[in-house]
Design an enzyme around this catalytic site. Structure first.
Site, PDB file in Angstrom:
ATOM      1  N   GLY A 121       0.777  -1.234   0.000  1.00 32.12           N
ATOM      2  CA  GLY A 121       0.000   0.000   0.000  1.00 32.12           C
ATOM      3  C   GLY A 121       0.805   1.278   0.000  1.00 32.12           C
ATOM      4  O   GLY A 121       1.750   1.415   0.745  1.00 32.12           O
ATOM      5  N   SER A 122       0.447   2.230  -0.836  1.00 32.93           N
ATOM      6  CA  SER A 122       1.103   3.525  -0.866  1.00 32.93           C
ATOM      7  C   SER A 122       0.483   4.376  -1.960  1.00 32.93           C
ATOM      8  O   SER A 122      -0.701   4.274  -2.225  1.00 32.93           O
ATOM      9  CB  SER A 122       2.609   3.372  -1.086  1.00 32.93           C
TER      10      SER A 122
END
Length: 218
Positions: free
Chosen positions: A185-186
């Site tokens: 995630g990012s």
């Protein structure tokens, strides 16, 4: 199909889950508790498999267009001053990835890599205003004759502890081709010319290698 960046993690997870299944089956005698624990282990394995999936994408090659480098949701569309490479105003389009999105990073345009740099940094949540400048990140600039220069920046988040960047200086790029991977995630920021024609809206969901982010303003 699973991404090569996940092969080792998937194998380790599979071994752990199988081992835990055997332990649970042998040592937990309460049927309902055994079922709950096995279900949790199975869900954990499914989540890992989903995270590292690498679905085939059909990119319509077009030198006048910029495709989304990742799957996710458009969270920023604004004019900013890009400090690292251009040192001038650009249109920033940011795509946020949740842990359940595909995390392969793809080249937004075809051309050649003219800049590629890794920056160590913090792990602020990906939507933090300073994440683009203070978090661990990589900056890549690709150029072609039709569109010009496009900068994209992979940014680590609170959960993303490793950025993988395949882009090397002078590499020839294929639009929609794999350029890296961000684990857990990012977000990815795109920096585009001010006169570009933005084709997405805030909160719009996009698919890496397929959704059109912008195109040349004729």
């Amino acid at each position: 199909m699973f991404h090569k960046e996940g092969h080792k993690i998937i194998l380790i997870t599979l071994v752990i889950v199988i081992g835990c299944f055997l332990l649970v089956d042998n040592f937990i005698t309460i049927a309902w508790l055994r079922t709950i624990v096995m279900t949790v282990l199975l869900i954990f394995l499914i989540l890992i498999l989903q995270f590292f999936r690498n679905p085939k994408r059909n990119t319509s090659i077009n030198d006048k267009q910029v495709v989304s480098p990742v799957d996710g949701k458009v969270v920023v569309i604004e004019e900013v001053f890009e400090k690292e490479y251009f040192k001038e105003k650009r249109l920033q389009v940011s795509v946020f990835m949740s842990p359940i999105n595909v995390h392969v990073t793809r080249y937004p345009i075809a051309g050649h890599v003219i800049f590629s740099k890794y920056h160590p940094g913090k792990y602020l949540v990906a939507w933090h205003p300073k994440a683009s400048e203070e978090n661990e990140r990589t900056t890549v600039v690709v150029e072609n004759e039709t569109y010009g220069k496009v900068l994209y920046r992979q940014i680590a988040g609170a959960l993303a502890k490793r950025i993988v960047n395949y882009a090397k200086l002078n590499d020839k790029t294929t639009q929609g081709g794999e350029s890296g991977f961000i684990k857990f995630g990012s977000r990815v920021d795109l920096f585009l010319p001010l006169d570009t024609n933005i084709k997405v809206e805030l909160n719009q969901k996009v698919r890496g290698g397929e959704s059109i982010i912008a195109e040349v303003n004729d």
